[in-house]
Design a protein around this motif. Structure first.
Motif, PDB file in Angstrom:
ATOM      1  N   GLY A 199      42.224  30.368  39.618  1.00  0.00           N
ATOM      2  CA  GLY A 199      41.441  28.977  39.026  1.00  0.00           C
ATOM      3  C   GLY A 199      42.681  29.443  37.426  1.00  0.00           C
ATOM      4  O   GLY A 199      42.535  28.391  36.214  1.00  0.00           O
ATOM      5  N   VAL A 200      40.884  30.461  36.346  1.00  0.00           N
ATOM      6  CA  VAL A 200      41.151  30.335  35.188  1.00  0.00           C
ATOM      7  C   VAL A 200      43.261  30.706  35.076  1.00  0.00           C
ATOM      8  O   VAL A 200      43.683  30.173  34.041  1.00  0.00           O
ATOM      9  CB  VAL A 200      41.030  31.867  35.087  1.00  0.00           C
ATOM     10  N   ARG A 245      35.764  34.727  46.529  1.00  0.00           N
ATOM     11  CA  ARG A 245      35.270  34.143  45.539  1.00  0.00           C
ATOM     12  C   ARG A 245      35.733  34.618  43.904  1.00  0.00           C
ATOM     13  O   ARG A 245      36.363  33.858  43.116  1.00  0.00           O
ATOM     14  CB  ARG A 245      33.318  34.120  45.505  1.00  0.00           C
ATOM     15  N   LEU A 246      35.516  35.813  43.396  1.00  0.00           N
ATOM     16  CA  LEU A 246      35.978  36.219  42.257  1.00  0.00           C
ATOM     17  C   LEU A 246      37.777  35.761  41.746  1.00  0.00           C
ATOM     18  O   LEU A 246      38.578  35.680  41.074  1.00  0.00           O
ATOM     19  CB  LEU A 246      35.410  38.004  41.964  1.00  0.00           C
ATOM     20  N   ARG A 247      38.666  36.554  43.061  1.00  0.00           N
ATOM     21  CA  ARG A 247      39.770  36.105  43.504  1.00  0.00           C
ATOM     22  C   ARG A 247      40.508  34.738  42.788  1.00  0.00           C
ATOM     23  O   ARG A 247      40.696  34.429  42.094  1.00  0.00           O
ATOM     24  CB  ARG A 247      40.466  36.385  44.185  1.00  0.00           C
ATOM     25  N   ASN A 248      39.189  33.701  43.689  1.00  0.00           N
ATOM     26  CA  ASN A 248      39.760  32.881  43.101  1.00  0.00           C
ATOM     27  C   ASN A 248      39.328  31.683  42.252  1.00  0.00           C
ATOM     28  O   ASN A 248      39.992  31.355  41.187  1.00  0.00           O
ATOM     29  CB  ASN A 248      38.504  31.751  44.568  1.00  0.00           C
ATOM     30  N   ALA A 249      38.590  32.432  41.089  1.00  0.00           N
ATOM     31  CA  ALA A 249      38.092  32.041  40.417  1.00  0.00           C
ATOM     32  C   ALA A 249      38.948  32.523  39.011  1.00  0.00           C
ATOM     33  O   ALA A 249      39.117  31.761  38.229  1.00  0.00           O
ATOM     34  CB  ALA A 249      36.807  32.914  39.449  1.00  0.00           C
ATOM     35  N   PHE A 250      39.649  33.359  39.411  1.00  0.00           N
ATOM     36  CA  PHE A 250      40.292  34.709  38.424  1.00  0.00           C
ATOM     37  C   PHE A 250      41.533  33.574  39.401  1.00  0.00           C
ATOM     38  O   PHE A 250      42.888  33.176  37.786  1.00  0.00           O
ATOM     39  CB  PHE A 250      40.956  35.157  38.867  1.00  0.00           C
TER      40      PHE A 250
END
Lengths: 178, 788
Positions: free
Chosen positions: B24-25, B17-22
């Motif tokens: 996205g940013v 999830r962190l990788r996904n959020a990163f």
């Protein structure tokens, strides 16, 4: 003993095509009855023994019509049966679509009678009817439970989209009506 | 064992999830940078010259926006302009595409209500760069629908810089295409989104975006013909689905209604042939939908019976309807198409029948070098993109291919339509480059993983990574590649690798089914490939920046030239218009060739006879005839139109090549098309167009020659024309019916005034009686001149 119909055929050959068209089922059943009387078996349609009555080609198709008509009857019956099995909400939507298209047709007939002078009014009237019909069909597609592509679309969302699209459509119609 | 496993799973999940959020940013930040890039690359003209509106057409749009901002939208909608096409006037409300004006007007009003006091001119100048940033974001969305985020970002970057789009959307180029290309891409995005999701909400948005496109540009007919073509393609290739119905049917109805709302289009939305394709496909789609529905209801045997019945009846009805339609269409001479559209389908049409359309340089077919100038590297990335679209083929990617093919055809007909090809080229090149990067980086990742793995855990990780990479995209490959790869890795023991592969293969059979198809290249090759692709991108960027700075940033109202003694600035046009606005009366009429009409009304604020709208061929032919006739006849023509001043553009002193003498043959052709006494061979010597001593007497006596070269011999004593490259023919002459009132600093614009009629006709009373007889015989003779 020749029936009255046969006597009519012999005396008024010009009436032959018309009577054939109108009485084709009766005519063929006469042929079949005679064949059954003569040969004792059923032949089910046109046969080479009918040649005296088939002098003008093309009538053999009409003689085959009873199979087609019986097939058509079967077709319509099965269509009706399959359609009766659809859920009630879909049938209501279908009724609405039919109503909208009928209204559009009435408008076209009216335009044919009185002329199309305020063309924008005519156009907006027709397109609003066809537009709601199309949108209702889209709603039906989305709400239909048999449709695999839309199984995780809640029907309330589909209806909300339908209302929104109708709102835009009628706003434009009001503007264009003139 | 369960808790550590679940915690690692949760950590793995959280890590994902962190990788996904990163991701996205990072994606959002990249998009922001792309928008800034698109905006700033278009600012060269503002930096090199000034914040000024370019060319000719943008001045008209600017004037309309000024009117809108001053008088409000109701006045604008009902505006009848009497300061142009004198004495006919022009209904601006009904003949202009209002999208651009309303957009800029709204922007200006918004900024002013927020107390940011930007002038209308500033807003107009910067509208195009803002909307090109929007267009890049729309390209990202569209490509993301087709192929994923990576391809989207790549396509957006490429579109931000593509020279073809820059040429029509620099800061200052305030023309319809500035917002229309954004509307085009956005409409296509919403269509593809509706096709992918089947949501009626997006279908509504699609119709509204199509409305914005109709408001903005006449090129909206491309959309309303491309989308039906794509629907037909989907039906024919067996890709009919209910989403297709939802994507197309509401668009046709709503789109037709909305298009009919725009006054320029009006009832053309249902009556011209440009829109018939959508209606036809609408009917076909309904027939197909009905067929599929009934197929679902009936058994196969009954369905066959139904088909035979329906086909026999339906074909008869179909033939009748088609016959009626063909009869209706064939009764009109252009088969229902407008002139401009017909010239697209039949490229020779305009040159035969409508010389005005043929005379515009933008309407000529492009040359091969212009493709490499305008889309550069993309020209050979497009085929790679097309292949990538077919693996796998989806509705969206088939739409891209169709869009590219039709846009490539139309760009070959008219150079102006390279602009429509640009987004398609960018999207497909973005897809191609993204796929290439995918394969190469995946190879490097796999190779690196294989390089550093010494334990089964590491190989398990690598398999997990490569299988996750496989979900991103798949490419067909051969199995031999995998064995080749193991041979070329120098540090690994081949037997150990193969054993590990077999272990991994046995343990995770399902993932490996996909993994076997992946193409993994050797590491050096992939590293080299990535380097070369980056160099290619570098070349593209360098070319785009050069094109934006040198080729497409000229405002063409201000010219510069470098010479040994520095930079010369030629501001003659604005000098002339300023003179006109200060030294003439408000109601004076100015006649010039139609190129300068918009600029004259916008900057000089004087009434003109003809302008760039070119809607009335006869009026333009009148002006052309006047320019081609001798002085007296020209005076008569201009006097009948109440003209006070005549303006000509002359580039002979400084070498400005697009002056009126170079355009003169078109004046003759257009004039001759309406008034037969003007014959083109009269102005040519042996088929050559010349103004030197070999020129024909008709040429040397016509108004254009005289007005351009009056007193020209005083500049250098010999009358050497720098553009034509020779000395002029007639050097010393006087003007009898015109007087020169202003010539700009570099002799580029020359303004003449019509001399008033003489009050007393001295000595003519005696000749009057005999003169009337001779004049009547002359009139009955060779001259069919309506002004004599």
């Amino acid at each position: 003993m020749p029936s009255t119909i046969d006597r009519i055929y012999l005396k008024l050959p010009s009436l032959y095509p018309f009577t054939l068209l109108h009485l084709a089922p009766l005519r063929t059943s006469l042929v079949e009855r005679r064949r059954i009387e003569e040969t004792g078996r059923d032949s089910g349609g046109g046969d080479i023994g009918d040649l005296p009555f088939l002098l003008i080609s093309g009538y053999d198709k009409i003689l085959r019509m009873p199979r087609a008509t019986s097939d058509a009857k079967l077709l319509i019956q099965s269509l009706g049966k399959a359609y009766a099995a659809t859920p009630t909400n879909l049938k209501i939507i279908d009724l609405y679509v039919v109503f909208a298209v009928a209204t559009a047709l009435i408008q076209v007939v009216y335009m044919g009678i009185v002329g199309s002078f305020p063309f924008n009014s005519f156009l907006s009237g027709i397109l609003s009817c066809i537009g709601t019909a199309v949108l209702a069909v889209c709603l039906r597609i989305q709400v239909n439970k048999d449709n695999k592509e839309f199984k995780d679309l809640p029907p309330e969302r589909a209806f909300a989209d339908f209302v929104l699209c109708n709102l835009v459509l009628h706003l434009v119609i009001m503007n264009f009506l003139g | 064992m369960a808790e550590p496993g679940s915690s690692t799973a949760a950590a793995g999940d959280g890590g994902g999830r962190l990788r996904n959020a990163f991701g996205g940013v990072l994606c959002a930040f990249t998009l922001l940078l792309i928008g800034v890039l698109a905006f700033s690359i278009r600012l060269f003209s503002v930096i090199k010259y000034e914040s000024v509106i370019h060319e000719f057409d943008p001045y008209f749009n600017f004037r309309v926006t000024q009117f809108l901002s001053k008088n409000g939208i109701y006045e604008f909608w009902n505006w009848f302009d009497d300061r142009t096409w004198y004495p006919l006037g022009r209904v601006i409300g009904g003949t202009v595409y209002p999208g651009l004006t309303l957009t800029a007007g709204t922007l200006w009003w918004l900024l002013n209500s927020l107390n940011i006091p930007l002038s209308v001119e500033t807003v107009c100048v910067f509208t195009a760069p803002i909307f090109s940033a929007n267009a890049s974001w729309a390209t990202y969305l569209l490509t993301k629908e087709a192929k994923g985020t990576g391809a989207g970002l790549m396509a957006a970057t490429i579109l931000a810089m593509v020279p073809s789009y820059i040429s029509r959307s620099v800061a200052g180029s305030y023309d319809n295409e500035a917002v229309a290309i954004f509307a085009l891409i956005f409409t296509f995005y919403l269509y593809v989104k509706t096709l992918n999701t089947g949501s009626l909400f997006y279908a509504t948005l699609n119709a509204l975006s199509y409305f914005y496109m109709v408001c903005s540009w006449g090129g909206y007919t491309f959309i309303i013909n491309l989308i039906p073509m794509h629907v037909l393609l989907c039906i024919v290739t067996g890709r009919y689905s209910s989403r297709l119905y939802i994507a197309f049917a509401p668009l046709v109805i709503l789109g037709t209604l909305l298009a009919a709302l725009v006054p320029v289009v009006g009832f053309n939305a249902v009556m011209t042939s440009e829109h018939f394709a959508s209606f036809l496909v609408f009917i076909i789609l309904h027939v197909v939908a009905l067929v599929y529905y009934i197929k679902g209801l009936l058994t196969p045997r009954l369905f066959k019976v139904a088909m035979t019945l329906v086909i026999s009846v339906g074909l008869a009805v179909c033939f009748a309807v088609v016959a009626i339609l063909i009869a209706l269409v064939a009764s009109s001479p252009t088969k229902g198409w407008s002139g401009r559209s017909l010239s697209l389908l039949d490229p020779t049409y305009a040159s035969k029948y409508i010389p005005i359309i043929a005379s515009v340089s933008e309407h000529q077919p492009p040359t091969w070098p212009s493709y490499f100038m305008d889309i550069n590297v993309l020209a050979f990335l497009i085929p790679a993109g097309i292949i990538s679209c077919f693996l796998p083929l989806s509705d969206a990617s088939s739409f891209m291919v169709l869009y590219l093919v039709t846009a490539a055809y139309f760009s070959g007909v008219m150079v102006r339509l390279m602009l429509v090809l640009a987004p398609a080229a960018c999207i497909l090149s973005g897809i191609a480059l993204s796929e290439a990067f995918n394969v190469l980086t995946r190879s490097i990742k796999c190779q690196l993983a294989k390089l550093f793995d010494d334990s089964p855990a590491a190989s398990g990780d690598s398999s997990a990574e490569s299988s996750s990479a496989s979900t991103a995209s798949t490419n067909s490959a051969k199995n031999e590649n995998r064995s080749e790869k193991t041979k070329t890795i120098p540090k690994e023991k081949p037997s150990k690798n193969r054993k590990k592969e077999r272990e991994v293969a046995e343990s995770v059979p399902v993932k490996h089914k996909k993994e076997k198809k992946l193409l993994v290249l050797p590491m050096e090759a992939s590293a080299m490939g990535i380097l070369l692709l980056i160099v290619l991108g570098g070349f593209y960027v360098v070319h785009c920046v050069w094109a934006a700075a040198e080729a497409y940033s000229a405002p063409s109202i201000v010219l510069t030239s470098r010479s040994h003694d520095g930079l010369h600035v030629f501001d003659d046009f604005r000098e002339a218009y300023a003179w006109l606005s200060h030294n003439t009366d408000v109601d004076d009429k100015v006649a010039s060739w139609w190129d300068y009409g918009y600029q004259t009304t916008a900057m000089a604020n004087r009434t003109v006879i003809v302008d760039n709208n070119t809607w009335n061929n006869t009026h333009i032919a009148t002006v052309g005839t006047a320019m081609s006739s001798p002085e007296k006849v020209a005076w008569e023509i201009f006097n009948s139109l109440d003209v006070k001043y005549v303006l000509v553009v002359f580039g002979g002193l400084v070498g400005y090549p697009s002056d009126d003498i170079n355009k003169f043959l078109w004046m003759v052709r257009i004039g001759g098309g309406v008034f037969p006494h003007i014959k083109e061979p009269d102005y040519l010597r042996d088929g050559n167009y010349r103004v030197d001593a070999q020129a024909t007497p008709t040429m040397l006596n016509c108004l254009m020659y005289k007005l351009c070269y009056y007193r020209f011999v005083e500049t250098d004593g010999k009358g050497f024309d720098r553009v034509r490259g020779y000395e002029i023919g007639k050097k010393h002459f006087k003007l009898t019916h015109f007087e020169e009132v202003f010539t700009t600093h570099h002799w580029m614009v020359r303004i003449y005034k019509l001399k008033p009629q003489k009050n007393r006709v001295r000595g003519k009373l005696k000749k009057l009686k005999s003169g009337s007889k001779t004049s009547s015989t002359i009139a009955a003779g060779r001259n069919k001149n309506p002004w004599q």
